[in-house]
Scaffold this active site. Structure first.
Site, mmCIF file in Angstrom:
data_model
loop_
_atom_site.group_PDB
_atom_site.id
_atom_site.type_symbol
_atom_site.label_atom_id
_atom_site.label_comp_id
_atom_site.label_asym_id
_atom_site.label_seq_id
_atom_site.Cartn_x
_atom_site.Cartn_y
_atom_site.Cartn_z
ATOM 1 C CG ASN A 1 55.861 46.844 -122.873
ATOM 2 O OD1 ASN A 1 54.703 46.598 -123.205
ATOM 3 N ND2 ASN A 1 56.349 46.474 -121.700
ATOM 4 C CG HIS B 1 41.409 45.251 -119.291
ATOM 5 N ND1 HIS B 1 40.827 46.159 -120.134
ATOM 6 C CD2 HIS B 1 42.366 44.614 -120.014
ATOM 7 C CE1 HIS B 1 41.418 46.083 -121.316
ATOM 8 N NE2 HIS B 1 42.343 45.155 -121.276
ATOM 9 C CB ALA C 1 49.211 45.265 -126.210
ATOM 10 C CG MET D 1 47.817 44.033 -116.973
ATOM 11 S SD MET D 1 47.697 45.795 -116.697
ATOM 12 C CE MET D 1 49.428 46.243 -116.501
ATOM 13 C CB SER D 2 43.629 41.253 -121.264
ATOM 14 O OG SER D 2 44.554 40.975 -122.303
ATOM 15 C CB SER E 1 45.999 47.828 -125.825
ATOM 16 O OG SER E 1 45.434 47.543 -124.583
ATOM 17 C CG HIS F 1 47.972 52.832 -121.796
ATOM 18 N ND1 HIS F 1 47.746 51.467 -121.950
ATOM 19 C CD2 HIS F 1 46.925 53.443 -122.398
ATOM 20 C CE1 HIS F 1 46.617 51.287 -122.628
ATOM 21 N NE2 HIS F 1 46.100 52.470 -122.900
ATOM 22 C CD GLU G 1 38.470 48.450 -118.077
ATOM 23 O OE1 GLU G 1 37.801 49.417 -118.492
ATOM 24 O OE2 GLU G 1 38.517 47.353 -118.662
ATOM 25 C CG HIS H 1 40.261 48.941 -124.825
ATOM 26 N ND1 HIS H 1 40.414 47.597 -125.034
ATOM 27 C CD2 HIS H 1 41.405 49.357 -124.286
ATOM 28 C CE1 HIS H 1 41.611 47.227 -124.624
ATOM 29 N NE2 HIS H 1 42.229 48.276 -124.163
HETATM 30 N N1 HPA Z 1 52.993 44.201 -118.443
HETATM 31 C C1 HPA Z 1 51.684 43.920 -118.289
HETATM 32 N N2 HPA Z 1 50.792 44.147 -119.232
HETATM 33 C C2 HPA Z 1 51.218 44.686 -120.384
HETATM 34 C C3 HPA Z 1 52.554 45.013 -120.599
HETATM 35 C C4 HPA Z 1 53.510 44.758 -119.564
HETATM 36 O O1 HPA Z 1 54.712 45.003 -119.685
HETATM 37 N N3 HPA Z 1 52.647 45.532 -121.856
HETATM 38 C C5 HPA Z 1 51.394 45.509 -122.365
HETATM 39 N N4 HPA Z 1 50.523 45.003 -121.473
#
Ligand code: HPA
Length: 287
Positions: free
Chosen positions: A250, A98, A128, A226-227, A35, A262, A101, A66
């Site tokens: 984050n 993902h 990310a 998540m990837s 991302s 997001h 999805e 994406h």
């Molecule tokens: N959690 C899960 N997936 C993520 C996060 C998160 O805080 N930040 C970016 N992808």
């Protein structure tokens, strides 16, 4: 079951044949860009771009941020550092698939197997991720030393495709130790601070709860996302060398007194873009 396995292999071969028919590049390195990090595939002179939708059997990417295409070209050798690095033939996935999805794990990892048939020996995966380690800050880059996965199926569940690897594959050095060391050396040379840590895979699409983040930290995770993990398992199964880098977008849930979204993830991707591109190019030149 055997039929299913042969059918999958045929589909993967057909996709690889299609890609080979569209480019003269014979990649040895594959990159999967997460991302907000896809920019790396935008400025490769003379590259061949193939939309996922054109490749038979390829799922089509749905997430904002994406692009959904394969870029094949020569990466590196042109950096502003001008340190005489050599360009390498690469295939870049701009945008990934993902689990959240709705794709099956088999679909999520389809492109990794296509890469294998294209001749890719080394896979660079990026994402990310949320910072679970409270010593991290948004904008940090982290070399993945290992991962934690539960709650989701393995991409290798079901009949094994023996052409790629064994039924029970070793994961003790899935994140190739020499590549981790190389990344740290290169980062030091180009002046990019780089952390190291364990990446925990969660299914999403909800961000985690604060209790889940506390659990992950207790279990030894430094970042969460998540990837990446399905792709790494598949690459390790197929005997590929793997380097994983997370961009901390984050702090994970419950660490700061603020909600997650997001847009923040995408914005952080843009923030680290230049540093990230510089680091990845410098690493690719050394592979
Ligand atoms: N959690 C899960 N997936 C993520 C996060 C998160 O805080 N930040 C970016 N992808």
């Amino acid at each position: 079951m055997k039929d299913h396995q042969e059918e999958r292999l045929r589909a993967i071969r057909a996709a690889a044949d299609h890609v080979q028919s569209r480019t003269d590049i014979r990649p040895r390195i594959g990159l999967i860009l997460g991302s907000g990090l896809g920019v790396l595939g935008n400025d490769i002179p003379g590259a061949d771009a193939i939309d996922y939708g054109d490749v038979p059997g390829f799922p089509v990417s749905t997430v904002e941020g994406h692009a959904g295409r394969l870029v094949l070209g020569m990466l590196g050798g042109d950096g502003p550092e001008g340190d005489g690095g050599v360009a390498r033939p690469v295939v870049i996935m701009q945008g990934r698939f993902h689990y959240y999805e709705g794709y099956t794990m088999e679909e999520v990892v389809f492109p990794v197997r296509v890469m294998k048939l294209l001749g890719v020996e080394t896979l660079l995966v990026t994402n990310a991720a949320g910072g679970v380690n409270t010593g991290f800050a948004p904008g940090d880059l982290m070399v993945i030393t290992d991962h934690i996965k539960f709650f989701t199926d393995s991409p290798l569940r079901g009949p094994n495709i023996g052409e790629f690897g064994p039924r029970f594959n070793d994961m003790s050095t899935a994140y190739t130790p020499e590549l981790r060391e190389l990344a740290i050396d290169v980062a030091r040379r180009v002046g990019v601070p780089l952390r190291e840590g364990v990446y925990a895979h969660m299914a999403g699409p909800s961000f985690e709860t604060p209790a889940e983040i506390n659990m992950l930290r207790t279990l030894g995770a430094d970042a969460v996302g998540m990837s990446t993990v399905p792709e790494v398992i598949t690459a390790a199964h197929a005997g590929m060398r793997v380097l994983g880098i997370s961009a901390i977008s984050n702090m994970a849930a419950g660490i700061l007194d603020q909600p997650l979204n997001h847009e923040e993830v995408m914005e952080a991707g843009r923030m680290v873009q230049d540093t990230f591109v510089k680091l990845i190019k410098a690493i690719v030149e050394e592979l």
